[in-house]
Design a protein around this motif. Structure first.
Motif, short mmCIF file in Angstrom:
data_model
loop_
_atom_site.label_atom_id
_atom_site.label_comp_id
_atom_site.label_asym_id
_atom_site.label_seq_id
_atom_site.Cartn_x
_atom_site.Cartn_y
_atom_site.Cartn_z
N ASP A 120 0.80 -1.23 0.00
CA ASP A 120 0.00 0.00 0.00
C ASP A 120 0.83 1.27 0.00
O ASP A 120 0.34 2.33 -0.39
CB ASP A 120 -0.93 0.01 1.22
CG ASP A 120 -0.15 -0.01 2.53
OD1 ASP A 120 -0.20 0.99 3.27
OD2 ASP A 120 0.53 -1.02 2.81
N VAL A 121 2.09 1.21 0.44
CA VAL A 121 2.94 2.40 0.46
C VAL A 121 4.03 2.34 -0.60
O VAL A 121 4.91 3.21 -0.64
CB VAL A 121 3.57 2.64 1.86
CG1 VAL A 121 2.48 2.96 2.87
CG2 VAL A 121 4.38 1.43 2.31
N CYS A 122 3.98 1.34 -1.47
CA CYS A 122 4.99 1.20 -2.54
C CYS A 122 4.52 1.92 -3.80
O CYS A 122 3.32 2.01 -4.07
CB CYS A 122 5.22 -0.28 -2.85
SG CYS A 122 5.94 -1.22 -1.50
N LEU A 123 5.47 2.39 -4.58
CA LEU A 123 5.15 3.00 -5.87
C LEU A 123 5.18 1.91 -6.94
O LEU A 123 6.19 1.24 -7.14
CB LEU A 123 6.15 4.10 -6.20
CG LEU A 123 5.77 5.01 -7.36
CD1 LEU A 123 4.49 5.79 -7.05
CD2 LEU A 123 6.89 5.98 -7.70
N TRP A 124 4.07 1.71 -7.61
CA TRP A 124 3.92 0.70 -8.64
C TRP A 124 4.16 1.32 -10.01
O TRP A 124 4.10 2.55 -10.17
CB TRP A 124 2.51 0.10 -8.61
CG TRP A 124 2.14 -0.64 -7.36
CD1 TRP A 124 2.12 -0.17 -6.07
CD2 TRP A 124 1.70 -2.00 -7.28
NE1 TRP A 124 1.71 -1.14 -5.21
CE2 TRP A 124 1.44 -2.28 -5.91
CE3 TRP A 124 1.50 -3.00 -8.22
CZ2 TRP A 124 0.98 -3.53 -5.48
CZ3 TRP A 124 1.04 -4.25 -7.80
CH2 TRP A 124 0.79 -4.51 -6.43
N ARG A 141 4.53 -4.59 -10.09
CA ARG A 141 5.73 -4.37 -9.30
C ARG A 141 6.37 -5.72 -8.97
O ARG A 141 5.71 -6.76 -8.99
CB ARG A 141 5.48 -3.56 -8.02
CG ARG A 141 4.84 -4.31 -6.87
CD ARG A 141 4.75 -3.43 -5.61
NE ARG A 141 6.06 -2.96 -5.18
CZ ARG A 141 6.76 -3.53 -4.20
NH1 ARG A 141 6.30 -4.60 -3.57
NH2 ARG A 141 7.93 -3.04 -3.84
N THR A 142 7.67 -5.65 -8.69
CA THR A 142 8.42 -6.81 -8.23
C THR A 142 8.70 -6.65 -6.75
O THR A 142 9.33 -5.67 -6.34
CB THR A 142 9.74 -6.95 -9.00
OG1 THR A 142 9.46 -7.12 -10.39
CG2 THR A 142 10.53 -8.14 -8.49
N SER A 143 8.20 -7.59 -5.96
CA SER A 143 8.48 -7.60 -4.52
C SER A 143 9.67 -8.54 -4.30
O SER A 143 9.56 -9.75 -4.49
CB SER A 143 7.25 -8.10 -3.75
OG SER A 143 7.53 -8.23 -2.37
N PRO A 144 10.83 -8.00 -3.92
CA PRO A 144 12.03 -8.84 -3.84
C PRO A 144 11.97 -9.84 -2.69
O PRO A 144 11.24 -9.66 -1.71
CB PRO A 144 13.15 -7.82 -3.63
CG PRO A 144 12.49 -6.63 -3.02
CD PRO A 144 11.10 -6.58 -3.60
N GLY A 152 10.83 -15.38 -1.21
CA GLY A 152 10.58 -15.45 -2.64
C GLY A 152 10.42 -14.09 -3.29
O GLY A 152 9.90 -13.15 -2.70
N THR A 153 10.90 -14.00 -4.52
CA THR A 153 10.65 -12.82 -5.34
C THR A 153 9.28 -12.98 -5.98
O THR A 153 9.01 -13.97 -6.67
CB THR A 153 11.72 -12.66 -6.43
OG1 THR A 153 12.99 -12.48 -5.80
CG2 THR A 153 11.42 -11.47 -7.32
N LEU A 154 8.39 -12.01 -5.74
CA LEU A 154 7.02 -12.10 -6.21
C LEU A 154 6.79 -11.05 -7.29
O LEU A 154 7.01 -9.85 -7.07
CB LEU A 154 6.05 -11.86 -5.04
CG LEU A 154 4.59 -12.22 -5.28
CD1 LEU A 154 4.40 -13.74 -5.29
CD2 LEU A 154 3.68 -11.59 -4.21
N GLU A 155 6.36 -11.51 -8.46
CA GLU A 155 5.97 -10.61 -9.55
C GLU A 155 4.46 -10.44 -9.50
O GLU A 155 3.71 -11.42 -9.62
CB GLU A 155 6.40 -11.18 -10.90
CG GLU A 155 7.90 -11.43 -11.03
CD GLU A 155 8.70 -10.16 -11.17
OE1 GLU A 155 8.10 -9.10 -11.44
OE2 GLU A 155 9.94 -10.22 -11.02
#
Length: 363
Positions: A120-124, A141-144, A152-155
């Motif tokens: 919610d506070v990330c820039l997509w 966005r890619t969540s590392p 896990g890296t989540l796309e």
């Protein structure tokens, strides 16, 4: 798609602390129905739909500028995409394949909505499109690996599409898609605060709510599930027929008392598969009706208990208790620690998909 079928526009809205530009995306239909979103939190900022007289009104709480959305003290997830894990995780801890995962606490000792640095506070990254279904915006966005402690890296991809309906109404569809390179848990939702009067000062206690849920998951202090799935029969959580939200808030019910009102996961009818009607919200004053169809097994009903007049939103409106209601389609809270709940595990090679459709019409 012809231009007359709608439009999808992007414009600058401010600058993030990183120096990146924050944008808004406007999805509009002929006749005036319009959704405004931002790439800050992949957030629904505004949604204008008509009342029974045809007057347009904004039916979601939020802010006129981006800065408050980045602070949970001024924006308790207004309209945001929630992840990696919607709702609460006990003590911010769970174990996955023997790996201890620790999520930073941001709700007492517990993790709420993905932790203090959740989606919610990330820039997509946003892209406005005209599609055969209607104007849309696609957020990615890619969540590392290790972000907020999640493995896990989540796309992730979240798509909002606005479309007209054959009955003259409109629909806002949210499609979620995610893949991972390592075992992880995923529970995504949208956290819009609905007030169908388009006047938060009126509150939502007279809104009539129907939820196709025969059961709910009781909570203990902190809003954490006990692990039980309990029938709604004879409780204030029975919304199988329309009931005013405020009708039973004062009932002497321990489950209402523990969180100061409704803030519970209602378990949808398991006899139906795929996209199905989960809830209907109706405002008798304006005639606006919101229908929610979802592929998710639960919906969190939150009656705005913790709004307390300290937040000033759009147009200088002060948001008081029960100014709005949230209907968050989701998997159950704390599922990584509750083996009896539907699993939120996602493995490499699998694809997480989820759809929620919000339909708007008038009576």
């Amino acid at each position: 798609m012809s231009a007359s079928a709608g439009r999808a526009d992007r414009r600058s809205w401010g600058v993030a602390p990183s120096g990146e530009t924050i944008h808004t995306y406007t999805l509009a239909l002929p006749g005036g129905v319009q959704a405004t979103l931002t790439d800050l939190g992949a957030t629904l900022v505004g949604l204008e739909v008509p009342d029974r007289q045809g007057a347009l009104g904004d039916v979601v709480l939020g802010h006129d500028r981006p800065e408050p959305y980045a602070d949970h003290a001024t924006s308790p997830y207004f309209g945001a995409t929630i992840g990696r894990y919607a709702n609460r995780i006990t003590d911010g801890r769970f174990t996955l394949d023997g790996r201890a995962c620790v999520i930073p606490a941001n709700d007492g000792p517990n993790a709420l909505h993905g932790g203090p640095g959740g989606f919610d506070v990330c820039l997509w990254h946003g892209e406005a499109r005209l599609t055969d279904a209607g104007p849309a915006v696609v957020f990615t966005r890619t969540s590392p690996d290790g972000e907020m402690g999640f493995p896990g890296t989540l796309e992730v991809r979240v798509t909002y599409t606005l479309a007209g309906q054959a009955d003259g109404g409109a629909a806002l569809t949210i499609d979620y898609h995610a893949v991972t390179d390592a075992p992880t848990v995923v529970n995504l939702t949208n956290h819009s605060y609905w007030n169908l009067t388009a006047d938060p000062a009126r509150g939502v206690l007279e809104h009539e709510l129907t939820v196709n849920a025969p059961a709910f998951t009781p909570v203990r202090p902190g809003g954490l599930p006990t692990g039980e799935v309990r029938s709604v029969e004879g409780t204030p959580f029975d919304f199988r027929t329309p009931r005013a939200i405020g009708e039973r808030l004062a009932d002497a019910d321990g489950q209402l008392a523990v969180v100061g009102g409704y803030d519970h996961n209602l378990v949808l009818d398991a006899g139906q598969d795929g996209l199905r009607l989960a809830a209907v919200l109706y405002d008798p004053h304006s005639g606006r009706e919101l229908g929610i169809h979802t592929t998710e097994p639960g919906v969190q009903v939150y009656s705005g208990n913790f709004l307390d007049g300290t937040i000033t939103g759009k147009g200088g409106q002060v948001y008081q208790q029960h100014a709005a209601v949230c209907l968050e389609t989701q998997h159950y809270p704390d599922s990584p620690n509750q083996p009896g709940f539907p699993s939120t595990r996602l493995d490499p090679g699998q694809v997480f998909t989820s759809r929620t459709v919000h339909t708007f019409r008038v009576r």
